[in-house]
Design an enzyme around this catalytic site. Structure first.
Site, PDB file in Angstrom:
ATOM      1  N   GLU A   1       0.829  -1.222   0.000  1.00 43.63           N
ATOM      2  CA  GLU A   1       0.000   0.000   0.000  1.00 43.63           C
ATOM      3  C   GLU A   1       0.857   1.264   0.000  1.00 43.63           C
ATOM      4  OE1 GLU A   1      -1.611   1.762   3.544  1.00 43.63           O
ATOM      5  OE2 GLU A   1      -1.298  -0.078   4.690  1.00 43.63           O
TER       6      GLU A   1
ATOM      7  N   LYS B   1      -5.535  10.735   0.958  1.00 36.02           N
ATOM      8  CA  LYS B   1      -5.642   9.365   1.466  1.00 36.02           C
ATOM      9  C   LYS B   1      -6.889   8.782   0.823  1.00 36.02           C
ATOM     10  CE  LYS B   1      -6.954   7.149   5.804  1.00 36.02           C
ATOM     11  NZ  LYS B   1      -7.392   7.454   7.171  1.00 36.02           N
TER      12      LYS B   1
ATOM     13  N   VAL C   1      -5.452   0.254   2.939  1.00 38.68           N
ATOM     14  CA  VAL C   1      -5.634  -1.200   2.810  1.00 38.68           C
ATOM     15  C   VAL C   1      -6.808  -1.469   1.869  1.00 38.68           C
ATOM     16  CG1 VAL C   1      -6.344  -3.279   4.068  1.00 38.68           C
ATOM     17  CG2 VAL C   1      -4.563  -1.779   5.014  1.00 38.68           C
TER      18      VAL C   1
ATOM     19  N   ASP D   1     -17.277   5.156  14.073  1.00 37.42           N
ATOM     20  CA  ASP D   1     -16.029   5.171  13.308  1.00 37.42           C
ATOM     21  C   ASP D   1     -15.502   3.744  13.141  1.00 37.42           C
ATOM     22  OD1 ASP D   1     -13.655   5.642  12.056  1.00 37.42           O
ATOM     23  OD2 ASP D   1     -12.921   7.121  13.499  1.00 37.42           O
TER      24      ASP D   1
ATOM     25  N   SER E   1     -13.454   1.432  10.227  1.00 34.26           N
ATOM     26  CA  SER E   1     -12.686   1.565   8.985  1.00 34.26           C
ATOM     27  C   SER E   1     -13.312   0.795   7.828  1.00 34.26           C
ATOM     28  CB  SER E   1     -11.263   1.054   9.208  1.00 34.26           C
ATOM     29  OG  SER E   1     -10.567   1.067   7.986  1.00 34.26           O
ATOM     30  N   ALA E   2     -13.254   1.400   6.655  1.00 29.91           N
ATOM     31  CA  ALA E   2     -13.699   0.725   5.424  1.00 29.91           C
ATOM     32  C   ALA E   2     -12.856  -0.517   5.142  1.00 29.91           C
ATOM     33  CB  ALA E   2     -13.630   1.691   4.244  1.00 29.91           C
ATOM     34  N   ASP E   3     -11.680  -0.628   5.783  1.00 28.16           N
ATOM     35  CA  ASP E   3     -10.833  -1.817   5.580  1.00 28.16           C
ATOM     36  C   ASP E   3     -11.598  -3.099   5.932  1.00 28.16           C
ATOM     37  OD1 ASP E   3      -8.838  -0.009   4.995  1.00 28.16           O
ATOM     38  OD2 ASP E   3      -7.621  -0.436   6.781  1.00 28.16           O
TER      39      ASP E   3
ATOM     40  N   LYS F   1      -3.349  -1.744  15.877  1.00 28.42           N
ATOM     41  CA  LYS F   1      -2.890  -0.937  17.009  1.00 28.42           C
ATOM     42  C   LYS F   1      -4.024  -0.766  17.998  1.00 28.42           C
ATOM     43  CE  LYS F   1       0.583   1.878  14.801  1.00 28.42           C
ATOM     44  NZ  LYS F   1       0.358   2.026  13.362  1.00 28.42           N
TER      45      LYS F   1
HETATM   46  N1  PSU Z   1      -2.941   1.588  10.793  1.00 33.06           N
HETATM   47  C1  PSU Z   1      -1.619   1.577  10.926  1.00 33.06           C
HETATM   48  N2  PSU Z   1      -0.848   2.120   9.947  1.00 33.06           N
HETATM   49  C2  PSU Z   1      -1.395   2.682   8.830  1.00 33.06           C
HETATM   50  C3  PSU Z   1      -2.806   2.676   8.690  1.00 33.06           C
HETATM   51  C4  PSU Z   1      -3.539   2.122   9.690  1.00 33.06           C
HETATM   52  O1  PSU Z   1      -1.113   1.066  11.909  1.00 33.06           O
HETATM   53  O2  PSU Z   1      -0.652   3.182   7.959  1.00 33.06           O
HETATM   54  C5  PSU Z   1      -3.424   3.247   7.437  1.00 33.06           C
HETATM   55  C6  PSU Z   1      -3.691   2.125   6.419  1.00 33.06           C
HETATM   56  O3  PSU Z   1      -3.545   2.644   5.114  1.00 33.06           O
HETATM   57  C7  PSU Z   1      -5.144   1.782   6.690  1.00 33.06           C
HETATM   58  C8  PSU Z   1      -5.707   3.141   6.992  1.00 33.06           C
HETATM   59  O4  PSU Z   1      -5.807   1.160   5.604  1.00 33.06           O
HETATM   60  O5  PSU Z   1      -4.712   3.800   7.746  1.00 33.06           O
HETATM   61  C9  PSU Z   1      -7.019   3.068   7.760  1.00 33.06           C
HETATM   62  O6  PSU Z   1      -7.562   4.347   7.862  1.00 33.06           O
HETATM   63  P1  PSU Z   1      -9.029   4.523   8.475  1.00 33.06           P
HETATM   64  O7  PSU Z   1      -8.921   4.120   9.905  1.00 33.06           O
HETATM   65  O8  PSU Z   1      -9.321   5.980   8.288  1.00 33.06           O
HETATM   66  O9  PSU Z   1      -9.920   3.611   7.706  1.00 33.06           O
HETATM   67 MN    MN Z   2     -12.524   6.108  10.233  1.00 31.03          MN
END
Ligand code: PSU
Ligand code: MN
Length: 306
Positions: free
Chosen positions: A25, A87, A107, A139, A141-143, A160
């Site tokens: 990524e 992003k 991701v 909140d 994540s879309a992941d 984390k």
């Molecule tokens: N968590 C980490 N390192 C990262 C990310 C998440 O420990 O670099 C990044 C990744 O690209 C992940 C994104 O897909 O943040 C998730 O963002 P969000 O929580 O806004 O979906």
């Molecule tokens: Mn989010």
């Protein structure tokens, strides 16, 4: 092939010959680490994948093209622009393409583009998940939704504890995503090897990972698989130090009213600031460790079960 996808020559040839390819990524480059360590790490990760017998494909959006296989110059460009690059998550894709803009893939979007290109294995550091307090902020994540629908194996070092790890596992269970511990029964927590939460299954070899995922594909089950690979002992951080930094970072984010896509990059940067260079070193080492396992697994994927 869709007209927005641009696969590098090297990656195209590898895919045509059935050679192992590992996706990487780019948000980890632009938003995950400071310059120049981000660029150095991205290139070291690519090198590690090559040393382990696979071809790296760093994924990003450049000038509206979905790139599978970035050049050194493109990696340098994304690393230098840092937080000024968008992003890019799933919702951003059509906008960035239509505007012929740049985007660093999370991701989620790395999985989407990898799948379009025919790449099945993806190595990263940590994934997004259900945030602490999500019961009121929503909140999530879309992941996690992407893991539910796109057939790519994601190899990470767990998540984390800026996230609610228990709720993240519940969500993945609901969505039918296998969560596999590599040589562990416990979900690793990125900087540390321990979280107190169990994974669904323990697997001890790259071949077993490959067999499980190949079987999922052969069954036609949509969605990916999450492999959690603990940080090597010698690079792991003391739990008290990292947990204190995470708690402080979350309080600060709440105080400043940070929300939406800014939450994760804000927390990552704050934790890094509070722990000095130590967490950056750990971060680099765990990504290299995941790259090694991903290359070995991509090689093993070629030996399909009957
Ligand atoms: N968590 C980490 N390192 C990262 C990310 C998440 O420990 O670099 C990044 C990744 O690209 C992940 C994104 O897909 O943040 C998730 O963002 P969000 O929580 O806004 O979906
Ligand atoms: Mn989010």
């Amino acid at each position: 092939m869709n007209k927005y996808l641009s696969i590098s020559q090297e990656v195209q040839e590898a895919l045509k010959l059935g050679k192992p390819v590992v996706a990487l990524e780019s948000t980890i480059i632009s938003h995950g680490m400071p310059y120049p360590q981000n660029v150095e790490t991205a290139l070291r990760v690519e090198q590690t994948i090559r040393e382990n017998g696979a071809v790296p494909a760093t994924i990003a959006i450049i000038g509206g093209k979905l790139k599978a296989g970035c050049t050194k110059e493109e990696i340098e460009y994304l690393g230098k622009k840092g937080q000024h690059v968008t992003k890019a998550s799933r919702r951003d894709l059509p906008v960035l393409i239509a505007k012929k803009a740049d985007g660093a893939t999370t991701v989620t979007t790395t999985m989407i583009i990898a799948a379009m290109a025919g790449i099945r294995v993806f190595a990263t550091g940590g994934i997004g998940g259900v945030h602490r307090g999500a019961t009121s902020t929503m909140d999530i994540s879309a992941d996690l939704e992407e893991l539910a629908q796109t057939q790519v194996m994601v190899i990470c070092a767990g998540a984390k504890s800026i996230l609610d790890l228990g709720l993240t596992l519940e969500y993945l269970e609901t969505k039918g995503v296998p969560v596999i511990g590599y040589q562990t029964e416990e979900l690793p927590a990125f900087y540390t090897r321990h979280s107190g939460f169990s994974v669904d299954y323990r697997v001890d070899t790259p071949q077993e990972l490959a067999d499980i995922f190949n079987t999922k594909i052969q069954l036609g089950l949509k969605g990916g698989m999450l492999v959690t690979n603990p940080i090597p002992e010698e690079y792991s951080m003391p739990a008290e130090v990292i947990n204190k930094a995470i708690d402080d970072a979350i309080s600060e984010a709440e105080r400043l009213g940070i929300h939406g896509k800014k939450v994760t990059p804000f927390l990552l940067a704050k934790v890094k600031e509070l722990t000095g260079g130590d967490s950056l070193q750990s971060n680099i080492q765990l990504v290299l460790n995941n790259a090694r396992l991903a290359a070995q697994t991509a090689k093993a994927m070629i030996n399909k079960p009957e």
